[in-house]
Design an enzyme around this catalytic site. Structure first.
Site, mmCIF file in Angstrom:
data_model
loop_
_atom_site.group_PDB
_atom_site.id
_atom_site.type_symbol
_atom_site.label_atom_id
_atom_site.label_comp_id
_atom_site.label_asym_id
_atom_site.label_seq_id
_atom_site.Cartn_x
_atom_site.Cartn_y
_atom_site.Cartn_z
ATOM 1 N N LYS A 86 -9.732 -2.913 2.418
ATOM 2 C CA LYS A 86 -8.274 -2.794 2.326
ATOM 3 C C LYS A 86 -7.690 -2.958 3.723
ATOM 4 C CE LYS A 86 -6.452 0.121 -0.695
ATOM 5 N NZ LYS A 86 -6.203 1.461 -1.317
HETATM 6 O O1 G3P Z 1 -3.530 3.410 -3.742
HETATM 7 C C1 G3P Z 1 -2.303 3.783 -3.114
HETATM 8 C C2 G3P Z 1 -1.889 5.074 -3.607
HETATM 9 O O2 G3P Z 1 -2.889 6.030 -3.351
HETATM 10 C C3 G3P Z 1 -0.541 5.560 -3.195
HETATM 11 O O3 G3P Z 1 -0.191 6.380 -4.246
HETATM 12 O O4 G3P Z 1 0.719 8.277 -5.407
HETATM 13 O O5 G3P Z 1 0.365 8.400 -2.932
HETATM 14 O O6 G3P Z 1 2.176 6.968 -3.859
HETATM 15 P P1 G3P Z 1 0.833 7.585 -4.092
#
Ligand code: G3P
Length: 225
Positions: A86
């Site tokens: 990534k």
């Molecule tokens: O994969 C990206 C993700 O982990 C971000 O998610 O829920 O932290 O916005 P969030």
């Protein structure tokens, strides 16, 4: 649509990976931070839990292209071939792309919030771009609309890069993206389980069970045939 788990919890991954059609795991520094364990060991545990074939996405942490490439190679050595590095959608990340592709690395461009970023990384050879849906909603944009725009632009230009959408809060976000043929979504274990649950299914099961109990005393077919 491919389903991935957005977690670094090896126990949860092991629990769900055989029960659900999960084709990989995505991690990032924040997700690994939630486990609080030594990250290299944690990645190896995840690899053990998912086996050699499923995708494992792990993020570089360096700030310059050279460090990112060195980290990517070290990660690939550690976690195996079905590995996606990534790379954050920042200028040094884009600068790292030619060297990453030359090394034969598979790349997921991450922290994507706009179609311009997605198109640039696709052009540079990214295998996936990972837009964050709810984080866009949180700032008053419409995350699903932006992901749809990315998908539309990829189609327009014949781009084969996959769209791996992340950061979900509601099943409806996924439903809307599925309508437009999203390549992949990555969700937490609890979210994946919630995608399967429906109160009407539970109600149907209660009715089936009551009827069957009345008919057979609750025996299953192996006891009846
Ligand atoms: O994969 C990206 C993700 O982990 C971000 O998610 O829920 O932290 O916005 P969030």
């Amino acid at each position: 649509m491919l389903y991935l788990l957005d977690t670094a919890n090896a126990d949860e991954i092991a629990r769900l990976v055989d029960a659900y059609p999960v084709c990989g795991v995505t991690t990032n520094p924040a997700i690994l931070g939630q486990e609080g364990a030594e990250p290299a060991r944690q990645l190896r545990l995840i690899r053990q839990a998912i086996g050699p074939q499923r995708m494992l996405h792990a993020q570089v942490t360096g700030k310059d292209a050279e460090t990112m490439v060195r980290e990517a190679l070290a990660l690939r050595d550690a976690v195996g071939e079905s590995f996606y590095v990534k790379i954050p959608a920042v200028p040094e990340g884009l600068r790292a792309m030619p060297a990453l592709k030359k090394e034969g690395l598979k790349v997921t461009a991450t922290a994507i919030f706009d179609t311009s970023q997605a198109l640039l990384f696709a052009r540079a050879g990214a295998d996936f771009v990972a837009p964050y849906v709810s984080r866009l909603d949180n700032i008053g944009a419409d995350g699903v609309d932006i992901v749809e725009e990315i998908m539309h632009d990829f189609k327009e230009y014949g781009v084969t890069t996959g769209v791996l959408a992340a950061s979900f809060r509601t099943a409806d976000q996924i439903r809307r993206l599925a309508k437009h043929g999203i390549t992949a979504v990555t969700v937490t274990p609890a979210f994946l389980e919630a995608l399967l649950w429906h109160p009407m299914t539970d109600d149907a099961m209660r009715r089936f069970d009551a009827a069957w109990a009345k008919l057979t005393g609750g025996r299953d077919w192996t006891q009846l045939l």
